[in-house]
Design a protein around this motif. Structure first.
Motif, PDB file in Angstrom:
ATOM      1  N   SER A 101       0.827  -1.219   0.000  1.00  0.00           N
ATOM      2  CA  SER A 101       0.000   0.000   0.000  1.00  0.00           C
ATOM      3  C   SER A 101       0.856   1.261   0.000  1.00  0.00           C
ATOM      4  CB  SER A 101      -0.948  -0.001   1.215  1.00  0.00           C
ATOM      5  OG  SER A 101      -1.814  -1.103   1.168  1.00  0.00           O
ATOM      6  N   LEU A 102       1.897   1.244  -0.812  1.00  0.00           N
ATOM      7  CA  LEU A 102       2.797   2.382  -0.934  1.00  0.00           C
ATOM      8  C   LEU A 102       2.759   2.914  -2.362  1.00  0.00           C
ATOM      9  CD1 LEU A 102       5.858   1.097   1.127  1.00  0.00           C
ATOM     10  CD2 LEU A 102       4.219   2.864   1.797  1.00  0.00           C
ATOM     11  N   SER A 103       2.538   4.214  -2.488  1.00  0.00           N
ATOM     12  CA  SER A 103       2.393   4.852  -3.795  1.00  0.00           C
ATOM     13  C   SER A 103       3.650   5.637  -4.166  1.00  0.00           C
ATOM     14  CB  SER A 103       1.189   5.798  -3.772  1.00  0.00           C
ATOM     15  OG  SER A 103       1.095   6.528  -4.970  1.00  0.00           O
ATOM     16  N   GLY A 104       3.915   5.720  -5.473  1.00  0.00           N
ATOM     17  CA  GLY A 104       5.040   6.493  -5.979  1.00  0.00           C
ATOM     18  C   GLY A 104       5.784   5.791  -7.086  1.00  0.00           C
ATOM     19  N   LEU A 105       5.625   4.467  -7.155  1.00  0.00           N
ATOM     20  CA  LEU A 105       6.324   3.698  -8.185  1.00  0.00           C
ATOM     21  C   LEU A 105       5.379   3.148  -9.254  1.00  0.00           C
ATOM     22  CD1 LEU A 105       9.046   1.716  -6.209  1.00  0.00           C
ATOM     23  CD2 LEU A 105       9.439   3.179  -8.197  1.00  0.00           C
ATOM     24  N   GLU A 106       4.164   3.681  -9.316  1.00  0.00           N
ATOM     25  CA  GLU A 106       3.214   3.184 -10.314  1.00  0.00           C
ATOM     26  C   GLU A 106       3.765   3.337 -11.730  1.00  0.00           C
ATOM     27  OE1 GLU A 106       0.589   4.689  -6.877  1.00  0.00           O
ATOM     28  OE2 GLU A 106       2.566   5.065  -7.746  1.00  0.00           O
ATOM     29  N   PHE A 107       4.465   4.431 -11.989  1.00  0.00           N
ATOM     30  CA  PHE A 107       4.997   4.687 -13.335  1.00  0.00           C
ATOM     31  C   PHE A 107       5.955   3.588 -13.784  1.00  0.00           C
ATOM     32  CE2 PHE A 107       8.371   6.314 -10.643  1.00  0.00           C
ATOM     33  CZ  PHE A 107       9.525   5.981 -11.338  1.00  0.00           C
ATOM     34  N   ALA A 108       6.548   2.856 -12.828  1.00  0.00           N
ATOM     35  CA  ALA A 108       7.565   1.860 -13.152  1.00  0.00           C
ATOM     36  C   ALA A 108       6.982   0.470 -13.401  1.00  0.00           C
ATOM     37  CB  ALA A 108       8.591   1.786 -12.020  1.00  0.00           C
ATOM     38  N   CYS A 109       5.653   0.343 -13.373  1.00  0.00           N
ATOM     39  CA  CYS A 109       5.040  -0.991 -13.465  1.00  0.00           C
ATOM     40  C   CYS A 109       5.265  -1.653 -14.817  1.00  0.00           C
ATOM     41  CB  CYS A 109       3.547  -0.917 -13.153  1.00  0.00           C
ATOM     42  SG  CYS A 109       2.576  -0.024 -14.392  1.00  0.00           S
ATOM     43  N   GLY A 110       5.727  -0.905 -15.818  1.00  0.00           N
ATOM     44  CA  GLY A 110       5.987  -1.499 -17.124  1.00  0.00           C
ATOM     45  C   GLY A 110       7.428  -1.370 -17.576  1.00  0.00           C
ATOM     46  N   ILE A 111       8.301  -0.840 -16.714  1.00  0.00           N
ATOM     47  CA  ILE A 111       9.718  -0.696 -17.077  1.00  0.00           C
ATOM     48  C   ILE A 111      10.410  -2.042 -16.869  1.00  0.00           C
ATOM     49  CG2 ILE A 111      11.898   0.449 -16.520  1.00  0.00           C
ATOM     50  CD1 ILE A 111      10.290   2.892 -15.666  1.00  0.00           C
ATOM     51  N   PRO A 112      11.003  -2.633 -17.901  1.00  0.00           N
ATOM     52  CA  PRO A 112      11.518  -3.993 -17.782  1.00  0.00           C
ATOM     53  C   PRO A 112      12.888  -4.131 -17.132  1.00  0.00           C
ATOM     54  CG  PRO A 112      11.816  -3.201 -20.003  1.00  0.00           C
ATOM     55  CD  PRO A 112      11.063  -2.125 -19.277  1.00  0.00           C
ATOM     56  N   GLY A 113      13.562  -3.033 -16.824  1.00  0.00           N
ATOM     57  CA  GLY A 113      14.930  -3.095 -16.333  1.00  0.00           C
ATOM     58  C   GLY A 113      15.064  -3.478 -14.870  1.00  0.00           C
ATOM     59  N   SER A 114      16.313  -3.665 -14.446  1.00  0.00           N
ATOM     60  CA  SER A 114      16.631  -3.945 -13.050  1.00  0.00           C
ATOM     61  C   SER A 114      16.731  -2.636 -12.275  1.00  0.00           C
ATOM     62  CB  SER A 114      17.956  -4.694 -12.953  1.00  0.00           C
ATOM     63  OG  SER A 114      19.024  -3.863 -13.418  1.00  0.00           O
ATOM     64  N   VAL A 115      16.781  -2.737 -10.959  1.00  0.00           N
ATOM     65  CA  VAL A 115      16.960  -1.555 -10.111  1.00  0.00           C
ATOM     66  C   VAL A 115      18.283  -0.866 -10.436  1.00  0.00           C
ATOM     67  CG1 VAL A 115      17.404  -0.811  -7.728  1.00  0.00           C
ATOM     68  CG2 VAL A 115      15.480  -2.334  -8.233  1.00  0.00           C
ATOM     69  N   GLY A 116      19.355  -1.659 -10.587  1.00  0.00           N
ATOM     70  CA  GLY A 116      20.647  -1.066 -10.918  1.00  0.00           C
ATOM     71  C   GLY A 116      20.612  -0.310 -12.224  1.00  0.00           C
ATOM     72  N   GLY A 117      20.004  -0.912 -13.245  1.00  0.00           N
ATOM     73  CA  GLY A 117      19.894  -0.244 -14.543  1.00  0.00           C
ATOM     74  C   GLY A 117      19.008   0.976 -14.482  1.00  0.00           C
TER      75      GLY A 117
END
Length: 287
Positions: A101-117
């Motif tokens: 229940s934490l908001s702020g990363l919704e935009f990343a739900c389709g980004i296929p990369g890793s956290v490092g990348g």
């Protein structure tokens, strides 16, 4: 884990590329640091590989040691913060945020990369980018020293950061999010996922958006206007669904990709006067 002459194509989203002389998979921060220290001490070339989503590895492969960070993928919650290993997929981190229940990363739900990348290139989509929620990162310096850096020390800009400029390697990231209703977060993620599925050629291997957005233009539109949508070299094709993507439709090689990228850049420049700059990273040696 250590392997010799490992084929790298399975580790990239384009499913192309040659082999690595030595392929190392560290399972801890210490082992990653020791690998770097070894390469420094013995003068062995080192290449760090995430999940290969925005990457083309040339057909000649990579000399020296390739360090694959996929095993460093732990994700945990600390209050309204999420701590994620560099090998975690940013999509998985966004789903973990939803479950928490934490908001702020919704935009990343389709980004296929890793956290490092994602930190390396300050990845973004649909009006959001990693630097919006990042507060801290654990990195390794080129000398093998492990450090904690605050967001402002990473100098995030559009599709770049000081991580690349200073040859840092990301080990872990801390994101600050906000409490929200899970159903509200889920609705936003569903909306963005639908948009992505409608517009992007997810049915074929690809390296994502090949080109950066030129000021005042859209790369896909410039490529379309130059009559290149559907253009094919070897097994690589400018996507008929979204001209900003190059897809592997028939056993493409990295050379096919590179030749098509070069052709697109030259044709668009001649047609519109705009030089498209690649967003995808190209590494390795020619065959």
């Amino acid at each position: 884990m250590l392997k010799k002459n490992e084929d790298l194509a399975p580790y990239t989203f384009t499913k192309t590329g040659g082999s690595a002389d030595i392929f190392v998979i560290p399972t801890s921060h210490d082992l990653a640091a020791r690998t770097i220290a070894f390469t420094q001490e013995h003068g062995v070339p080192l290449t760090v590989l995430g999940n290969g989503s925005n990457l083309i590895i040339k057909d000649g492969g990579i000399r020296g040691i390739v360090m694959y960070l996929d095993a460093l993928h732990a994700i945990k919650r600390e209050g309204t913060k999420i701590v994620a290993g560099c090998g975690a997929k940013i999509i998985d981190v966004s789903r973990f945020a939803l479950e928490s229940s934490l908001s702020g990363l919704e935009f990343a739900c389709g980004i296929p990369g890793s956290v490092g990348g994602a930190l390396y290139m300050n990845a973004g989509a649909y009006g959001g980018e990693i630097s919006d929620v990042l507060i801290e990162a654990t990195i390794i310096t080129p000398s093998g020293e492990i450090k904690q850096l605050q967001k402002d020390q990473l100098e995030a800009k559009y599709r770049k950061s000081s991580i690349a400029d200073k040859n840092y390697i990301v080990l872990e990231a801390v994101f600050e999010l906000q409490l929200a209703e899970s159903h509200t977060i889920a609705l936003k993620m569903e909306e963005l996922t639908t948009l992505r599925e409608e517009k992007q050629p997810l049915e074929y291997p690809s390296c994502g958006s090949v080109f950066k957005r030129p000021p005042g233009h859209f790369a896909g539109r410039l490529i379309q206007d130059a009559g290149l949508q559907g253009h094919q070299i070897g097994g690589a094709q400018v996507s008929t669904k979204h001209a900003g993507f190059i897809v592997n439709i028939d056993n493409a090689t990295a050379t096919d990709y590179m030749n098509l990228i070069d052709h697109v850049q030259k044709t668009v420049l001649a047609h519109s006067g705009v030089l498209l700059e690649t967003e995808v990273k190209i590494i390795g040696e020619d065959k």
